[in-house]
Design a protein around this motif. Structure first.
Motif, mmCIF file in Angstrom:
data_model
loop_
_atom_site.group_PDB
_atom_site.id
_atom_site.type_symbol
_atom_site.label_atom_id
_atom_site.label_comp_id
_atom_site.label_asym_id
_atom_site.label_seq_id
_atom_site.Cartn_x
_atom_site.Cartn_y
_atom_site.Cartn_z
ATOM 1 N N SER A 446 0.837 -1.197 0.000
ATOM 2 C CA SER A 446 0.000 0.000 0.000
ATOM 3 C C SER A 446 0.872 1.247 0.000
ATOM 4 O O SER A 446 2.058 1.202 0.293
ATOM 5 N N CYS A 447 0.240 2.359 -0.363
ATOM 6 C CA CYS A 447 0.945 3.631 -0.438
ATOM 7 C C CYS A 447 0.689 4.391 0.852
ATOM 8 O O CYS A 447 -0.457 4.620 1.226
ATOM 9 N N ARG A 448 1.770 4.785 1.533
ATOM 10 C CA ARG A 448 1.591 5.496 2.785
ATOM 11 C C ARG A 448 1.237 6.966 2.567
ATOM 12 O O ARG A 448 0.859 7.655 3.499
ATOM 13 N N ALA A 449 1.382 7.401 1.342
ATOM 14 C CA ALA A 449 1.021 8.798 1.063
ATOM 15 C C ALA A 449 -0.465 8.936 0.758
ATOM 16 O O ALA A 449 -1.126 9.843 1.264
ATOM 17 N N CYS A 450 -1.028 8.021 -0.057
ATOM 18 C CA CYS A 450 -2.433 8.188 -0.449
ATOM 19 C C CYS A 450 -3.329 7.017 -0.057
ATOM 20 O O CYS A 450 -4.540 7.080 -0.225
ATOM 21 N N GLY A 451 -2.783 5.945 0.428
ATOM 22 C CA GLY A 451 -3.598 4.830 0.878
ATOM 23 C C GLY A 451 -3.963 3.826 -0.199
ATOM 24 O O GLY A 451 -4.681 2.858 0.068
ATOM 25 N N TYR A 452 -3.457 4.027 -1.393
ATOM 26 C CA TYR A 452 -3.753 3.095 -2.489
ATOM 27 C C TYR A 452 -3.223 1.690 -2.179
ATOM 28 O O TYR A 452 -2.124 1.538 -1.679
ATOM 29 N N VAL A 453 -4.048 0.660 -2.472
ATOM 30 C CA VAL A 453 -3.627 -0.726 -2.264
ATOM 31 C C VAL A 453 -3.578 -1.426 -3.615
ATOM 32 O O VAL A 453 -4.520 -1.332 -4.402
ATOM 33 N N ARG A 485 6.888 2.991 -7.510
ATOM 34 C CA ARG A 485 6.139 4.242 -7.337
ATOM 35 C C ARG A 485 4.656 3.923 -7.314
ATOM 36 O O ARG A 485 4.197 3.000 -7.967
ATOM 37 N N CYS A 486 3.922 4.687 -6.541
ATOM 38 C CA CYS A 486 2.483 4.447 -6.429
ATOM 39 C C CYS A 486 1.798 4.694 -7.775
ATOM 40 O O CYS A 486 1.917 5.776 -8.336
ATOM 41 N N PRO A 487 1.078 3.712 -8.301
ATOM 42 C CA PRO A 487 0.389 3.886 -9.586
ATOM 43 C C PRO A 487 -0.673 4.988 -9.515
ATOM 44 O O PRO A 487 -1.086 5.509 -10.540
ATOM 45 N N SER A 488 -1.093 5.354 -8.323
ATOM 46 C CA SER A 488 -2.155 6.334 -8.188
ATOM 47 C C SER A 488 -1.612 7.753 -8.011
ATOM 48 O O SER A 488 -2.040 8.670 -8.693
ATOM 49 N N CYS A 489 -0.665 7.964 -7.099
ATOM 50 C CA CYS A 489 -0.201 9.324 -6.830
ATOM 51 C C CYS A 489 1.272 9.545 -7.161
ATOM 52 O O CYS A 489 1.771 10.668 -7.077
ATOM 53 N N GLY A 490 1.979 8.502 -7.508
ATOM 54 C CA GLY A 490 3.363 8.668 -7.908
ATOM 55 C C GLY A 490 4.355 8.730 -6.759
ATOM 56 O O GLY A 490 5.559 8.815 -6.974
HETATM 57 ZN ZN ZN Z 1 -0.125 6.799 -3.498
#
Ligand code: ZN
Ligand code: ADP
Ligand code: ZN
Length: 742
Positions: A446-453, A485-490
């Motif tokens: 998961s992304c700790r910046a935006c929560g994307y899983v 890198r997060c696919p959602s927020c980078g």
């Molecule tokens: Zn993210």
């Protein structure tokens, strides 16, 4: 009235049910399970069959329909009883009669009978030695090897010998022709356990053990058959109590079924029964081939076996004079079938026992709420063991609040207390178990910046990070490379959020380089014996630390384990499921119960981000009854089992729109037939896993206080589904009081 008849119940193609007319002289004499004689096939051969149901109408030409000839004499009663049990299961859990029959009856797969062949030496020692000299002299090495081996042991297994000695079939034939040896074959039952006699410990039973045994014995001798809950703390010696009860039932010439969760069905457990009751004990497990399992059933029918040990399906062992069913660890989810009929072994065992005049003993340190509630309502008798047997005591338990650790700057998976205690144990050469609560959640990315899983594109579940830079779907096996890198927020703050067993192993090795570490999880136990091997080697102290998931909690007794660490104790609380509090309490209590089984006292550290939760508090105190009260308050408030009854209607289909429409129709239908407004309908909801392998899933939940009402509603739904074409391409299953969310 017409009777539905099945002809050959041991045949794989059980699917065929034939309809027969009931002649007037047999009216009222037939029941489900009655064995009858019918004309069958073109030649109208007199054939035996079982009545599996009745119908008032038929699609066949009644003029041409054949008539039942008579009720069979000397009916094999046991099959009739199992057919009747199947009929009850169909009614109680849903599905078709054929599905129920397939669950209950041992089905013979057309499989080659494996012949056991044996080589037997025909010469006496002196002749043999002379012949050996001749072979050696002629430089016939293979013949010499084979003969030398037989001289050592005159009877040996053929397959084993030719493999071990690397001789060919023609060498054997040559020696056969020279009358040196004989190749014999016998049809043998494949016996899965090679019985090795071990010294049997004799215990002075504790007062509580004696009390439990005697209560049962007195009832049994007086002809009272009942359901008992043996509620005994971990290590209280429940198995000893079962064995005394079993002995009593065997003395009366009756047979016994012992159900054990598959995961705890270890060599060690089974050996305890073997060394007590000898080879009248047999075992069934899922690692056996269908042929091997069928052989054990044949042994039962030949009356070679009195005690059958096995997982859920062993409940249907065709004993003709069943006296007792024991269910160890009765709270286990594995006792609920995941296939239609989705039966629960506890309820079904009680039903079978009622039909056949047997008793049922349920055992647990952490009983299911269902079983404890049934005791409170006076439906089962409670037998308590409050103390550990021998000189061992329940362990001391500490809780570490991991949020506090984080505040203090400790970002490790291991809290300071646990680390320190591990160091101390390693110095003292005592063993440690680290238990990671739940694997499914462990690896998610998961992304700790935006929560994307990161999720599987086919299954709608989170992917798990595996070593070697890939992420894997545990439902369908889909793989993709890890992302940086997060696919959602980078953001680059993406990664495995919580550790899995593998990371814990790495960490422990880094932290304690001198420690010998074993890891047990799905990946290290893929092979048939992997599970057993790891436990055996830990038991023989070849390692200091055993790291694992649920699997390490059951089965073996490790007397040298004095420390148990429970990591991420609260993880299982987050499952969106009404049993998650119960499951968490059970897991923690069982895991803690592994500590201090030997002479030295045990200690336990529970690490949690949510230490106030009653499941964790009560598990730390090992206070089942305290937990039960809190949990029952919640179940009562929410109308969940065992206070209320819950029926899940699981619907799956490839066409999402059609599925949603069908679910709405079914919901409308239920509220339409529920005239007295007794049923609360929830959903349709997308379950936790909404899509598996591109098949969509929806669930309807029906709540009601009366099981009977839900059962009748289920029957009506089944008919509604059958006659409406809109449901034809969907799969609809019923699950009463489900153990897991879908
Ligand atoms: Zn993210
Ligand atoms: P449980 O199933 O209740 O956790 P077990 O039946 O596995 O407990 O027993 C725990 C341990 O105590 C086993 O090693 C068993 O051999 C031993 N044990 C059982 N009864 C006694 C007794 N009366 N005295 C001493 N040891 C006992
Ligand atoms: Zn998938």
């Amino acid at each position: 009235m017409y009777a539905d008849i099945i002809i050959d119940i041991t045949h794989e193609k059980l699917d065929k049910i034939f309809q027969y007319r009931i002649p007037s002289q047999l009216e009222g004499m037939l029941k489900v399970g009655t064995e009858v004689v019918v004309p069958f096939g073109r030649s109208n051969k007199e054939t035996r069959g079982y009545v599996v149901g009745f119908s008032e109408s038929t699609e066949y030409d009644t003029a041409r329909m054949k008539e039942i000839l008579k009720v069979a004499e000397k009916s094999v009663a046991i099959e009739a009883k199992l057919v009747a049990l199947a009929a009850w299961m169909k009614e109680y859990y849903g599905g078709t009669m054929i599905q129920a029959l397939k669950t209950v009856l041992p089905i013979k797969k057309e499989e080659k009978v494996r012949e056991k062949r044996r080589l037997r030496l025909l010469l006496d020692e002196e002749e043999g030695k002379r012949q050996l000299d001749i072979y050696l002299h002629k430089n016939q090495k293979a013949r010499a090897r084979l003969l030398a081996a037989l001289l050592e042991q005159p009877e040996q297994d053929y397959d084993l010998m030719i493999r071990k000695l690397n001789v060919t079939r023609s060498v054997v034939r040559a020696l056969e022709e020279q009358k040196v040896l004989a190749l014999e074959s016998e049809k043998t039952y494949r016996n899965p356990i090679h019985y090795r006699k071990r010294e049997q410990k004799k215990y002075v039973h504790t007062k509580e053990q004696i009390h439990a045994m005697e209560r049962f014995r007195e009832d049994y001798r007086a002809g009272v058959r009942d359901t008992y809950l043996l509620y005994g703390v971990t290590g209280s010696g429940k198995t000893e109590v079962y064995m005394e009860m079993i002995a009593e039932v065997l003395r009366q010439g009756k047979q016994v079924i012992v159900l054990i969760p598959e995961i705890a069905l270890t060599y060690q457990t089974v050996m305890r029964f073997y060394s007590r009751f000898g080879d009248r004990v047999s075992v069934l497990n899922s690692r056996m081939s269908q042929g091997e399992r069928y052989d054990q059933i044949e042994r039962v029918k030949a009356e070679e076996v009195d005690v059958m040990i096995g997982p859920r399906s062993a409940l249907f062992t065709p004993f003709s004079n069943l006296g007792l069913i024991v269910i160890d660890e009765e709270q286990e989810g594995a006792y609920k079938s995941e296939q239609v009929p989705r039966y629960h072994a506890r309820e079904t065992a009680i039903r079978r026992a009622e039909m056949e005049g047997a008793s049922v003993v349920l055992g647990s340190a952490t009983p299911s709420l269902e079983a404890f509630y049934a005791c409170q309502c006076g439906k089962y008798q409670m037998l308590k063991l409050t103390e550990r047997a021998g000189n061992t005591h329940l362990p001391q338990v500490y809780i570490t609040d991991m949020r506090e650790e984080l505040k203090r700057g400790n970002r490790s998976i291991l809290g300071d207390r646990l680390k320190e205690m591990m160091r101390e144990r390693l110095q003292k050469k005592e063993q440690i178990m680290l238990f990671l609560n739940r694997r499914g959640y462990a690896g998610f990315v998961s992304c700790r910046a935006c929560g994307y899983v990161v999720k599987c594109p086919h299954c709608d579940v989170s992917l798990s990070a595996h070593r070697g830079g890939k992420m894997v779907c545990h439902y369908c096996g889909y793989e993709m490379p890890s992302v940086s890198r997060c696919p959602s927020c980078g953001s680059s703050y993406i990664g495995g959020f919580r550790a899995g067993t593998q990371q814990i192993e790495d960490l422990v090795k880094r932290e304690f380089p001198e420690a010998r570490v074993l890891r047990m999880d799905m990946d290290t136990t893929r092979t048939k014996e992997g599970h057993e091997q790891i436990l055996e080697s830990f038991a023989s102290e070849e390692a200091d630390v055993l790291i694992g998931t649920q699997m390490i909690v059951k089965g073996h007794d490790f007397p040298n384990v004095t420390l148990v660490g429970i990591l991420a104790a609260d993880m299982s609380l987050y499952a969106d499921d009404y049993r998650s509090g119960e499951r968490t309490f059970q897991l923690l209590t069982q895991a803690a119960g592994r500590a201090g089984r030997g002479n030295r006292p045990g200690e336990v550290v529970i690490q949690s981000y949510n230490p106030e939760h009653y499941s964790i508090q009560m598990a730390a105190k090992q206070d089942y009854e305290g937990f039960y009260e809190e949990e029952m308050r919640y179940r009562e408030l929410m109308g969940y089992p065992p206070v209320s009854q819950l029926l899940a209607v699981l619907m799956t289909g490839a066409d999402e729109e059609q599925l949603e429409l069908a679910a709405e129709y079914l919901k409308k239908y239920v509220s339409h037939i529920d005239r007295n407004r007794q049923i609360q309908i929830i959903g349709p909801a997308r379950p936790y896993v909404g899509r598996v392998n591109d098949v969509y899933r929806l669930v309807l939940y029906l709540k009601c206080e009366e099981y009977q009402v839900l059962m009748e509603t289920k029957n009506q739904m089944e008919r509604y589904i059958e006659i409406n074409r809109g449901f034809a391409s969907l799969r609809i299953q019923f699950d009463f009081n489900p153990m897991n969310i879908f």
